[in-house]
Write a protein that holds these residues in place. Structure first.
Motif, PDB file in Angstrom:
ATOM      1  N   THR A  27      14.489   2.650   1.918  1.00 14.82           N
ATOM      2  CA  THR A  27      13.838   1.676   1.062  1.00 14.82           C
ATOM      3  C   THR A  27      12.482   1.258   1.589  1.00 14.82           C
ATOM      4  O   THR A  27      12.324   0.924   2.766  1.00 14.82           O
ATOM      5  CB  THR A  27      14.725   0.423   0.892  1.00 14.82           C
ATOM      6  OG1 THR A  27      13.933  -0.595   0.283  1.00 14.82           O
ATOM      7  CG2 THR A  27      15.264  -0.068   2.223  1.00 14.82           C
ATOM      8  N   GLY A  28      11.513   1.247   0.690  1.00 18.34           N
ATOM      9  CA  GLY A  28      10.173   0.806   1.051  1.00 18.34           C
ATOM     10  C   GLY A  28      10.133  -0.662   1.419  1.00 18.34           C
ATOM     11  O   GLY A  28       9.189  -1.117   2.068  1.00 18.34           O
ATOM     12  N   GLU A  29      11.165  -1.415   1.013  1.00 20.83           N
ATOM     13  CA  GLU A  29      11.182  -2.841   1.369  1.00 20.83           C
ATOM     14  C   GLU A  29      11.241  -3.029   2.883  1.00 20.83           C
ATOM     15  O   GLU A  29      10.774  -4.036   3.408  1.00 20.83           O
ATOM     16  CB  GLU A  29      12.367  -3.557   0.700  1.00 20.83           C
ATOM     17  CG  GLU A  29      12.113  -3.891  -0.756  1.00 20.83           C
ATOM     18  CD  GLU A  29      10.753  -4.571  -0.976  1.00 20.83           C
ATOM     19  OE1 GLU A  29      10.460  -5.567  -0.294  1.00 20.83           O
ATOM     20  OE2 GLU A  29       9.992  -4.095  -1.822  1.00 20.83           O
ATOM     21  N   ASN A  30      11.810  -2.080   3.597  1.00 21.49           N
ATOM     22  CA  ASN A  30      11.813  -2.171   5.064  1.00 21.49           C
ATOM     23  C   ASN A  30      10.401  -2.062   5.616  1.00 21.49           C
ATOM     24  O   ASN A  30      10.043  -2.746   6.577  1.00 21.49           O
ATOM     25  CB  ASN A  30      12.701  -1.074   5.670  1.00 21.49           C
ATOM     26  CG  ASN A  30      14.173  -1.358   5.454  1.00 21.49           C
ATOM     27  OD1 ASN A  30      14.573  -2.515   5.393  1.00 21.49           O
ATOM     28  ND2 ASN A  30      14.967  -0.311   5.314  1.00 21.49           N
ATOM     29  N   SER A  31       9.601  -1.200   4.997  1.00 23.35           N
ATOM     30  CA  SER A  31       8.201  -1.072   5.417  1.00 23.35           C
ATOM     31  C   SER A  31       7.450  -2.363   5.126  1.00 23.35           C
ATOM     32  O   SER A  31       6.646  -2.822   5.941  1.00 23.35           O
ATOM     33  CB  SER A  31       7.518   0.090   4.684  1.00 23.35           C
ATOM     34  OG  SER A  31       8.178   1.297   4.953  1.00 23.35           O
ATOM     35  N   VAL A  32       7.725  -2.956   3.984  1.00 31.56           N
ATOM     36  CA  VAL A  32       7.075  -4.224   3.613  1.00 31.56           C
ATOM     37  C   VAL A  32       7.472  -5.319   4.602  1.00 31.56           C
ATOM     38  O   VAL A  32       6.639  -6.105   5.050  1.00 31.56           O
ATOM     39  CB  VAL A  32       7.456  -4.626   2.168  1.00 31.56           C
ATOM     40  CG1 VAL A  32       6.981  -6.036   1.859  1.00 31.56           C
ATOM     41  CG2 VAL A  32       6.876  -3.626   1.174  1.00 31.56           C
ATOM     42  N   ARG A  33       8.741  -5.336   4.965  1.00 31.49           N
ATOM     43  CA  ARG A  33       9.232  -6.377   5.888  1.00 31.49           C
ATOM     44  C   ARG A  33       8.535  -6.264   7.252  1.00 31.49           C
ATOM     45  O   ARG A  33       8.074  -7.265   7.815  1.00 31.49           O
ATOM     46  CB  ARG A  33      10.755  -6.209   6.041  1.00 31.49           C
ATOM     47  CG  ARG A  33      11.435  -7.224   6.939  1.00 31.49           C
ATOM     48  CD  ARG A  33      12.951  -7.022   6.926  1.00 31.49           C
ATOM     49  NE  ARG A  33      13.346  -5.625   7.057  1.00 31.49           N
ATOM     50  CZ  ARG A  33      13.384  -4.946   8.205  1.00 31.49           C
ATOM     51  NH1 ARG A  33      13.050  -5.535   9.327  1.00 31.49           N
ATOM     52  NH2 ARG A  33      13.764  -3.687   8.227  1.00 31.49           N
ATOM     53  N   ILE A  34       8.408  -5.054   7.769  1.00 28.88           N
ATOM     54  CA  ILE A  34       7.741  -4.891   9.070  1.00 28.88           C
ATOM     55  C   ILE A  34       6.240  -5.169   8.944  1.00 28.88           C
ATOM     56  O   ILE A  34       5.632  -5.780   9.823  1.00 28.88           O
ATOM     57  CB  ILE A  34       8.004  -3.491   9.649  1.00 28.88           C
ATOM     58  CG1 ILE A  34       9.482  -3.398  10.043  1.00 28.88           C
ATOM     59  CG2 ILE A  34       7.110  -3.210  10.846  1.00 28.88           C
ATOM     60  CD1 ILE A  34       9.853  -2.217  10.897  1.00 28.88           C
ATOM     61  N   ALA A  35       5.663  -4.753   7.822  1.00 29.38           N
ATOM     62  CA  ALA A  35       4.232  -5.037   7.610  1.00 29.38           C
ATOM     63  C   ALA A  35       3.991  -6.544   7.560  1.00 29.38           C
ATOM     64  O   ALA A  35       2.990  -7.038   8.097  1.00 29.38           O
ATOM     65  CB  ALA A  35       3.758  -4.377   6.323  1.00 29.38           C
ATOM     66  N   GLN A  36       4.917  -7.270   6.947  1.00 25.76           N
ATOM     67  CA  GLN A  36       4.769  -8.738   6.884  1.00 25.76           C
ATOM     68  C   GLN A  36       4.877  -9.342   8.290  1.00 25.76           C
ATOM     69  O   GLN A  36       4.145 -10.287   8.621  1.00 25.76           O
ATOM     70  CB  GLN A  36       5.834  -9.339   5.955  1.00 25.76           C
ATOM     71  CG  GLN A  36       5.656 -10.843   5.726  1.00 25.76           C
ATOM     72  CD  GLN A  36       4.315 -11.195   5.071  1.00 25.76           C
ATOM     73  OE1 GLN A  36       3.961 -10.644   4.034  1.00 25.76           O
ATOM     74  NE2 GLN A  36       3.557 -12.111   5.694  1.00 25.76           N
ATOM     75  N   ALA A  37       5.757  -8.800   9.109  1.00 22.96           N
ATOM     76  CA  ALA A  37       5.851  -9.277  10.501  1.00 22.96           C
ATOM     77  C   ALA A  37       4.535  -9.018  11.234  1.00 22.96           C
ATOM     78  O   ALA A  37       4.053  -9.870  11.995  1.00 22.96           O
ATOM     79  CB  ALA A  37       7.004  -8.568  11.216  1.00 22.96           C
ATOM     80  N   CYS A  38       3.937  -7.844  10.990  1.00 23.68           N
ATOM     81  CA  CYS A  38       2.626  -7.531  11.599  1.00 23.68           C
ATOM     82  C   CYS A  38       1.589  -8.540  11.137  1.00 23.68           C
ATOM     83  O   CYS A  38       0.788  -9.051  11.943  1.00 23.68           O
ATOM     84  CB  CYS A  38       2.172  -6.130  11.198  1.00 23.68           C
ATOM     85  SG  CYS A  38       3.142  -4.794  11.902  1.00 23.68           S
ATOM     86  N   LYS A  39       1.603  -8.831   9.853  1.00 17.79           N
ATOM     87  CA  LYS A  39       0.629  -9.778   9.283  1.00 17.79           C
ATOM     88  C   LYS A  39       0.809 -11.169   9.907  1.00 17.79           C
ATOM     89  O   LYS A  39      -0.167 -11.832  10.291  1.00 17.79           O
ATOM     90  CB  LYS A  39       0.832  -9.812   7.769  1.00 17.79           C
ATOM     91  CG  LYS A  39       0.309 -11.024   7.038  1.00 17.79           C
ATOM     92  CD  LYS A  39      -1.175 -10.941   6.828  1.00 17.79           C
ATOM     93  CE  LYS A  39      -1.656 -12.130   5.991  1.00 17.79           C
ATOM     94  NZ  LYS A  39      -3.035 -12.478   6.302  1.00 17.79           N
ATOM     95  N   ASP A  40       2.045 -11.613  10.045  1.00 19.39           N
ATOM     96  CA  ASP A  40       2.317 -12.943  10.606  1.00 19.39           C
ATOM     97  C   ASP A  40       1.824 -13.022  12.055  1.00 19.39           C
ATOM     98  O   ASP A  40       1.190 -13.999  12.456  1.00 19.39           O
ATOM     99  CB  ASP A  40       3.827 -13.247  10.562  1.00 19.39           C
ATOM    100  CG  ASP A  40       4.333 -13.402   9.133  1.00 19.39           C
ATOM    101  OD1 ASP A  40       3.505 -13.572   8.208  1.00 19.39           O
ATOM    102  OD2 ASP A  40       5.570 -13.328   8.943  1.00 19.39           O
ATOM    103  N   VAL A  41       2.118 -11.983  12.823  1.00 20.69           N
ATOM    104  CA  VAL A  41       1.711 -11.984  14.239  1.00 20.69           C
ATOM    105  C   VAL A  41       0.188 -11.842  14.353  1.00 20.69           C
ATOM    106  O   VAL A  41      -0.434 -12.471  15.220  1.00 20.69           O
ATOM    107  CB  VAL A  41       2.453 -10.875  15.016  1.00 20.69           C
ATOM    108  CG1 VAL A  41       1.941 -10.771  16.448  1.00 20.69           C
ATOM    109  CG2 VAL A  41       3.954 -11.147  15.006  1.00 20.69           C
ATOM    110  N   ALA A  42      -0.400 -11.061  13.473  1.00 14.89           N
ATOM    111  CA  ALA A  42      -1.873 -10.935  13.477  1.00 14.89           C
ATOM    112  C   ALA A  42      -2.512 -12.287  13.182  1.00 14.89           C
ATOM    113  O   ALA A  42      -3.477 -12.691  13.844  1.00 14.89           O
ATOM    114  CB  ALA A  42      -2.313  -9.896  12.448  1.00 14.89           C
ATOM    115  N   ASP A  43      -1.976 -12.987  12.208  1.00 16.66           N
ATOM    116  CA  ASP A  43      -2.537 -14.306  11.851  1.00 16.66           C
ATOM    117  C   ASP A  43      -2.388 -15.290  13.010  1.00 16.66           C
ATOM    118  O   ASP A  43      -3.308 -16.046  13.313  1.00 16.66           O
ATOM    119  CB  ASP A  43      -1.833 -14.865  10.611  1.00 16.66           C
ATOM    120  CG  ASP A  43      -2.280 -14.162   9.341  1.00 16.66           C
ATOM    121  OD1 ASP A  43      -3.274 -13.406   9.403  1.00 16.66           O
ATOM    122  OD2 ASP A  43      -1.641 -14.370   8.301  1.00 16.66           O
TER     123      ASP A  43
END
Ligand SMILES: O=C[C@H](O)COP(=O)(O)O
Length: 232
Positions: A27-43
């Motif tokens: 599921t691509g939702e797993n990619s979205v979930r990890i990308a969101q974690a990257c975004k949160d940590v980047a912010d």
């Protein structure tokens, strides 16, 4: 933290690129979930973190998460009679800002690397050319990508950080690339997972890391990312 744009793509002073490879099945939702974690940590950290999902997840990730998305590969073909290729204009249209080229798990010839760099640039995509040693780093720099990412293949997925196991391949690549083309920035990768690994990579002269398993396979990718940036 953020420096100006290069060819329409932001080039940061420190860059972390998380390659999802084919670790996430189904599921691509797993990619979205990890990308969101990257975004949160980047912010939270102020450090740029980009993600490289599967081709078929580029659009989904790029449209759901405000994060730089890289393709894992790109072919040099233009519009025309080509089947099964990763076409730079479609990768760009899907929402990617850049691409890996010549990853150790997706090797190309030197001529193909050159053509892929040119195709990516023509489509406004930032380029990260992966290499396996100092001579290939020097050769890649001559092709003027935005970044060269040096990764000894034997350390990929090993959990043994290149910054500890083979620091000379990083310092040697930095030195060689500086001589060939000082505009090219250097990343390093293979076995990187912890804050001390990233700190060591920066001390060796790279501007960031390309990594995968230490984050993607962690019980909590977000906690692993938080640890990764904790020593900066
Ligand atoms: O693209 C990422 C590199 O191949 C490093 O992978 P790794 O972090 O699992 O060693």
């Amino acid at each position: 933290m953020h420096t100006p744009f290069s060819g329409g793509v932001k080039i940061s002073s420190i860059l972390i690129v998380l390659n999802l490879k084919t670790y996430l099945e189904g599921t691509g939702e797993n990619s979205v979930r990890i990308a969101q974690a990257c975004k949160d940590v980047a912010d939270d950290s102020g450090i740029d973190i980009a993600v490289a999902p599967q081709f078929c997840d580029i659009y989904r990730v790029a449209s759901q998460v405000d994060i730089p998305v890289y393709s894992q590969h790109l072919d040099s073909v233009g519009a025309g009679s080509f089947t099964g290729h990763a076409f730079s204009r479609c990768i760009k249209d899907a929402g990617a800002v850049g691409t890996l080229i010549n990853h150790s798990e997706r090797r190309l010839t030197l001529a193909e690397i050159d053509a892929s760099v040119q195709a990516a640039k023509k489509s406004g995509l930032a380029t990260i050319v992966c290499t396996n040693n100092v001579p290939t780093s020097a050769a890649a720099a001559a092709l003027s990508p935005d970044y060269v990412a040096v990764e000894p293949p034997e350390l990929i997925g090993s959990g043994i950080p290149v910054s500890k196991a083979d620091p000379a391949v990083v310092t040697g690549s930095v030195e060689a690339i500086l001589k060939v083309n000082p505009a090219v920035k250097v990343l390093c990768g293979a076995g990187i997972s912890k804050g001390e690994d990233l700190a060591a990579a920066l001390e060796l002269g790279s501007v960031g890391v390309l990594l995968a398993s230490g984050i993607v396979k962690a019980a909590s990718p977000k906690a692993a990312l938080e640890d990764l940036v904790s020593k900066i």
